[in-house]
Scaffold this motif. Sequence first.
Motif: not given
Length: 456
Positions: A20-21, A28-32, A86-93, A106-110
């Motif tokens: 889980s990340l 902003i504080d999200q976990q998924s 995945l981390k790089a993808y989240i940062e770019d998004s 948003w995090l779960a969708e990303t």
Amino acid sequence: MTFKLYICKKMNSRGNVEISLRFRHGKIDQQSCTNLWIKPIFVVRESFADDGGNESSDYVLKLPDDGVRPGDVADYRVTVDSLARLKAYIEDSFCMMRRRTVEAGWLAETIERFHADEIPRLEEERTEVLGLIDAYMEITSVMDASESRAEAYALMRRSLARYEAHRRIKFPRFRLMSGRMNESCLRDIEKFMRKEHLMVRKYPQISQGAGLEGRTRPKGPNTINDRMKLLKAVMTWGVKTRRIPSNPFDTFVSGQNVYGTPVYLTLDERRRVELHDFSYDPRLALQRDIFIFQCCVGCRVSDLMLLTTGNVVDGELNYVARKTREGRPVTIKVPLNRTAKIILERYADHDRDTLFPAVYSRMGYNRVIKDILRLAGITRKVVVIDPLTREAVCRRLYEVASSHMARRTFIGNIFKKFKDQNLVSELSGHAPGSHAFARYREIDTELKREMVAAID
């Protein structure tokens, strides 16, 4: 922006746990969950001093010095590589959003978009679920099973195909892959099935294509549970035949089916239907006689439509139920009573092999049965469970009639007279101690009186 790893408690069938990340940036504080899995031996909790000098700890992924199989090391490296991407993808998004409001989820969708855009890197992830279902139906006995069983698998596959098409509206490259299915994915499929009839109306394109057309009606909880059980059977077969590495149903708990007390015709009601004059419509007369014959022998409609003259031996009906012939093939022998013999003699034809002339499809047969009972005046009110709401509702008996009511009529009336489950099971084909049979057992008023009188 910062990332923090957490480990879910549940394990899959391969002994892996899901990562889980947690993503934090300002307020902003999200976990998924990430749908990335790893063996617990590669997860280490390390302590460190934070900026304030306080002691804290984080989960990190590490390769032990020894005692690890080469195959597990390869899986570890694949997971670590996927997590980095995945981390790089989240940062770019996040950067592409340009300070727009980040909504909940948003995090779960990303993460889901990341998996949809990724090219599968493991061979087992390339197994498409729809292809696995097709292989299961072709290789196993599904296609040779009863009409209702084959249809059930076909309907389950159609729901999965529509689900995939619906997800593709938002994520054009989405594919339902067995290696990426987890508990949250199965819950999402359940949620889609509950609203499938609405989604087809809202997005007609998800119902276009070979095998996807057709009427889509609202589904009750029992129907959805049954379809998920069929999907579970496919996934279990996939693991046993080594087509997929793990079963997503290992951590999935499906709902329980709810049934009301079975309703059936009394012997007096059955005779009223039997003696009703349908001479003005030979079609109804034929269907009525077939229904009454089924009430006298108790077979399922899938077996009824396949019976031939060869199934009748010395005044006895012999057949092997299609529903159980693969796992528990038992020959069911039912002596024919006077009513059943009269009906067979009425339609005897040496030029025809089947017991009766051609009838409608199973669904057509069910519709005609309702008409037959209504015209015969079988309008008794009964309380049944609404399949959509699971609420108790009052209906006329003919409104809830179907071919299976003939089987219930056979079982219910015999049990009412003899009150011996083992004897009735010999005639119905139920396994000893069957849970399904228990639904047919109605403790009626007469039996209650006998029970109370026994202690007088």
